[in-house]
Design a protein around this motif. Sequence first.
Motif, mmCIF file in Angstrom:
data_model
loop_
_atom_site.group_PDB
_atom_site.id
_atom_site.type_symbol
_atom_site.label_atom_id
_atom_site.label_comp_id
_atom_site.label_asym_id
_atom_site.label_seq_id
_atom_site.Cartn_x
_atom_site.Cartn_y
_atom_site.Cartn_z
ATOM 1 N N THR A 95 104.383 -15.037 10.668
ATOM 2 C CA THR A 95 103.075 -15.424 10.136
ATOM 3 C C THR A 95 103.129 -16.827 9.538
ATOM 4 O O THR A 95 104.189 -17.296 9.094
ATOM 5 C CB THR A 95 102.596 -14.472 9.025
ATOM 6 O OG1 THR A 95 103.578 -14.449 7.966
ATOM 7 C CG2 THR A 95 102.386 -13.075 9.539
ATOM 8 N N VAL A 96 101.979 -17.484 9.537
ATOM 9 C CA VAL A 96 101.774 -18.692 8.744
ATOM 10 C C VAL A 96 101.001 -18.257 7.502
ATOM 11 O O VAL A 96 99.952 -17.634 7.610
ATOM 12 C CB VAL A 96 100.998 -19.765 9.526
ATOM 13 C CG1 VAL A 96 100.635 -20.933 8.609
ATOM 14 C CG2 VAL A 96 101.822 -20.263 10.702
ATOM 15 N N GLU A 97 101.531 -18.562 6.338
ATOM 16 C CA GLU A 97 100.936 -18.086 5.085
ATOM 17 C C GLU A 97 100.772 -19.256 4.118
ATOM 18 O O GLU A 97 101.713 -20.021 3.903
ATOM 19 C CB GLU A 97 101.829 -17.010 4.463
ATOM 20 C CG GLU A 97 101.328 -16.450 3.143
ATOM 21 C CD GLU A 97 102.249 -15.371 2.580
ATOM 22 O OE1 GLU A 97 102.535 -14.408 3.306
ATOM 23 O OE2 GLU A 97 102.698 -15.511 1.426
ATOM 24 N N GLN A 98 99.596 -19.377 3.557
ATOM 25 C CA GLN A 98 99.376 -20.421 2.559
ATOM 26 C C GLN A 98 98.427 -19.917 1.492
ATOM 27 O O GLN A 98 97.653 -18.975 1.703
ATOM 28 C CB GLN A 98 98.820 -21.681 3.219
ATOM 29 C CG GLN A 98 97.397 -21.583 3.744
ATOM 30 C CD GLN A 98 96.317 -21.699 2.687
ATOM 31 O OE1 GLN A 98 96.476 -22.463 1.719
ATOM 32 N NE2 GLN A 98 95.230 -20.953 2.859
ATOM 33 N N SER A 99 98.494 -20.513 0.340
ATOM 34 C CA SER A 99 97.539 -20.285 -0.744
ATOM 35 C C SER A 99 97.765 -21.391 -1.767
ATOM 36 O O SER A 99 98.827 -22.031 -1.767
ATOM 37 C CB SER A 99 97.739 -18.902 -1.399
ATOM 38 O OG SER A 99 98.825 -18.944 -2.307
ATOM 39 N N PRO A 100 96.816 -21.643 -2.650
ATOM 40 C CA PRO A 100 97.050 -22.646 -3.690
ATOM 41 C C PRO A 100 98.305 -22.341 -4.510
ATOM 42 O O PRO A 100 98.997 -23.265 -4.935
ATOM 43 C CB PRO A 100 95.788 -22.540 -4.554
ATOM 44 C CG PRO A 100 94.733 -22.062 -3.616
ATOM 45 C CD PRO A 100 95.438 -21.111 -2.695
ATOM 46 N N VAL A 101 98.620 -21.055 -4.703
ATOM 47 C CA VAL A 101 99.804 -20.696 -5.494
ATOM 48 C C VAL A 101 101.069 -21.228 -4.837
ATOM 49 O O VAL A 101 101.963 -21.764 -5.508
ATOM 50 C CB VAL A 101 99.899 -19.161 -5.681
ATOM 51 C CG1 VAL A 101 101.107 -18.805 -6.527
ATOM 52 C CG2 VAL A 101 98.632 -18.636 -6.337
ATOM 53 N N TRP A 102 101.174 -21.087 -3.507
ATOM 54 C CA TRP A 102 102.338 -21.648 -2.808
ATOM 55 C C TRP A 102 102.417 -23.154 -3.062
ATOM 56 O O TRP A 102 103.500 -23.688 -3.336
ATOM 57 C CB TRP A 102 102.243 -21.387 -1.310
ATOM 58 C CG TRP A 102 102.771 -20.085 -0.829
ATOM 59 C CD1 TRP A 102 102.096 -19.151 -0.078
ATOM 60 C CD2 TRP A 102 104.092 -19.549 -1.009
ATOM 61 N NE1 TRP A 102 102.920 -18.082 0.202
ATOM 62 C CE2 TRP A 102 104.145 -18.303 -0.348
ATOM 63 C CE3 TRP A 102 105.232 -20.002 -1.676
ATOM 64 C CZ2 TRP A 102 105.291 -17.500 -0.337
ATOM 65 C CZ3 TRP A 102 106.381 -19.225 -1.666
ATOM 66 C CH2 TRP A 102 106.399 -17.989 -1.012
ATOM 67 N N GLU A 103 101.296 -23.836 -2.968
ATOM 68 C CA GLU A 103 101.317 -25.299 -3.127
ATOM 69 C C GLU A 103 101.682 -25.700 -4.549
ATOM 70 O O GLU A 103 102.429 -26.661 -4.762
ATOM 71 C CB GLU A 103 99.962 -25.890 -2.740
ATOM 72 C CG GLU A 103 99.948 -27.411 -2.666
ATOM 73 C CD GLU A 103 100.886 -27.977 -1.609
ATOM 74 O OE1 GLU A 103 101.286 -29.139 -1.752
ATOM 75 O OE2 GLU A 103 101.225 -27.254 -0.635
ATOM 76 N N TRP A 104 101.196 -24.954 -5.541
ATOM 77 C CA TRP A 104 101.567 -25.287 -6.928
ATOM 78 C C TRP A 104 103.074 -25.124 -7.117
ATOM 79 O O TRP A 104 103.726 -25.979 -7.726
ATOM 80 C CB TRP A 104 100.838 -24.389 -7.923
ATOM 81 C CG TRP A 104 99.347 -24.296 -7.845
ATOM 82 C CD1 TRP A 104 98.581 -23.220 -8.164
ATOM 83 C CD2 TRP A 104 98.407 -25.315 -7.446
ATOM 84 N NE1 TRP A 104 97.246 -23.478 -7.974
ATOM 85 C CE2 TRP A 104 97.109 -24.759 -7.536
ATOM 86 C CE3 TRP A 104 98.536 -26.620 -6.990
ATOM 87 C CZ2 TRP A 104 95.957 -25.470 -7.218
ATOM 88 C CZ3 TRP A 104 97.379 -27.334 -6.658
ATOM 89 C CH2 TRP A 104 96.128 -26.764 -6.768
ATOM 90 N N ILE A 105 103.630 -24.026 -6.599
ATOM 91 C CA ILE A 105 105.053 -23.755 -6.813
ATOM 92 C C ILE A 105 105.922 -24.764 -6.066
ATOM 93 O O ILE A 105 106.927 -25.256 -6.591
ATOM 94 C CB ILE A 105 105.401 -22.314 -6.386
ATOM 95 C CG1 ILE A 105 104.680 -21.315 -7.301
ATOM 96 C CG2 ILE A 105 106.913 -22.080 -6.452
ATOM 97 C CD1 ILE A 105 104.829 -19.867 -6.879
ATOM 98 N N VAL A 106 105.531 -25.089 -4.835
ATOM 99 C CA VAL A 106 106.289 -26.076 -4.066
ATOM 100 C C VAL A 106 106.229 -27.436 -4.770
ATOM 101 O O VAL A 106 107.214 -28.184 -4.796
ATOM 102 C CB VAL A 106 105.751 -26.156 -2.630
ATOM 103 C CG1 VAL A 106 106.334 -27.356 -1.897
ATOM 104 C CG2 VAL A 106 106.089 -24.875 -1.866
ATOM 105 N N GLY A 107 105.088 -27.756 -5.360
ATOM 106 C CA GLY A 107 104.970 -29.000 -6.129
ATOM 107 C C GLY A 107 105.896 -29.021 -7.326
ATOM 108 O O GLY A 107 106.554 -30.031 -7.612
ATOM 109 N N ILE A 108 105.965 -27.914 -8.035
ATOM 110 C CA ILE A 108 106.875 -27.800 -9.183
ATOM 111 C C ILE A 108 108.318 -27.967 -8.721
ATOM 112 O O ILE A 108 109.126 -28.657 -9.358
ATOM 113 C CB ILE A 108 106.674 -26.444 -9.889
ATOM 114 C CG1 ILE A 108 105.302 -26.399 -10.567
ATOM 115 C CG2 ILE A 108 107.776 -26.189 -10.917
ATOM 116 C CD1 ILE A 108 104.864 -25.011 -11.008
#
Length: 346
Positions: free
Chosen positions: A16-29
């Motif tokens: 699967t391809v999975e995304q959400s704002p939570v993934w982006e916040w954590i990857v940014g951190i």
Amino acid sequence: MKIMDATLPEETIHLTVEQSPVWEWIVGIAGYTHGQLRHTFEMDEEWTQDAQAMPASLLESLAKIEETNLWYGLLLLQNEFGARSVEEFAERLAEISEERFYDILLPYHSRAAEALREQAAQHPEDSGWWFSYARLFEGHAYLSGYVWQLHGHTRAQLSELFMKVLREWQDWMTKKFYIGRWLHALTFEEQQHRGLDSANAAKEIERVASVDYAPEPSVWSVKLIPHVSYRPWLLTIRTADVKLFFYPVSEQQLLDPEVPPNELIQGHKALGDGLRLNVLHYLCHGPAPLQEMSERFKMSKTTLHHQLALLKAAKFVKVDKGVYSIQPEKLQAFSTQLNRYLGMDE
């Protein structure tokens, strides 16, 4: 002779391809607190400027994350939760049992070590189990220390830090003028890759994330997670049964046609140095380990590693088991992209 075929249907990887704002916040951190490689991140210059304006509380949380490498725990928790919002993440975090909490957070080592990992998760206060498990990661860049950080903090302390940094980072990022475009691009990436062909998982993974992948024992699920914050890097994590590839979303989805892609800017920065060009020329004659190049160019391995990291970030070189090699197809693609941007490919 009659033969009865009693075989079960062949199992395939769930892809699967999975995304959400939570993934982006954590990857940014994770990217912001990656001290060793942060100078190669596309966001590094902005993050450096941000540090002058960020709330003191957020800077304190990020410093704690960098010190402990607990960004890794945030990624493991989100892999389990699949939260679509920070509040959903908080709810799921509060609901899980203590044993499950540590079972999620303890990193996977190998099938042979799973029993030991389970014992440590079941006995969070038993230093013996944790010491034995942490020793398995000796020599790793951060996982041995990460295990001890889990053991050295209570569940309440870990949960408080996770939610504090996640909420504060979200508050900071949602003020950015470009965040709407980022999230739209990530949503589009997920939508255009729905219905992947799991029967041809290796080809699909290469097509979507540009990474070679060979099936691994006990891995039955592969998640491809697009990101912007961690560009240009691909981040890989493995749990007991899931492989996660965090891959950079195409920059063309983020920019206006007149704006040069950051890949061009980063590529020219990587090539705009005599030493790095000499290194590329040297690698054209064949792969070489760091020690060999250190002797050839008469400089410390630390200094040379820094230069190689910039070439690696631009995808002009790759490293496998300490041996560096040139990626001619990436250099050719770079030239093609430059011609396309300048309108010279018509």
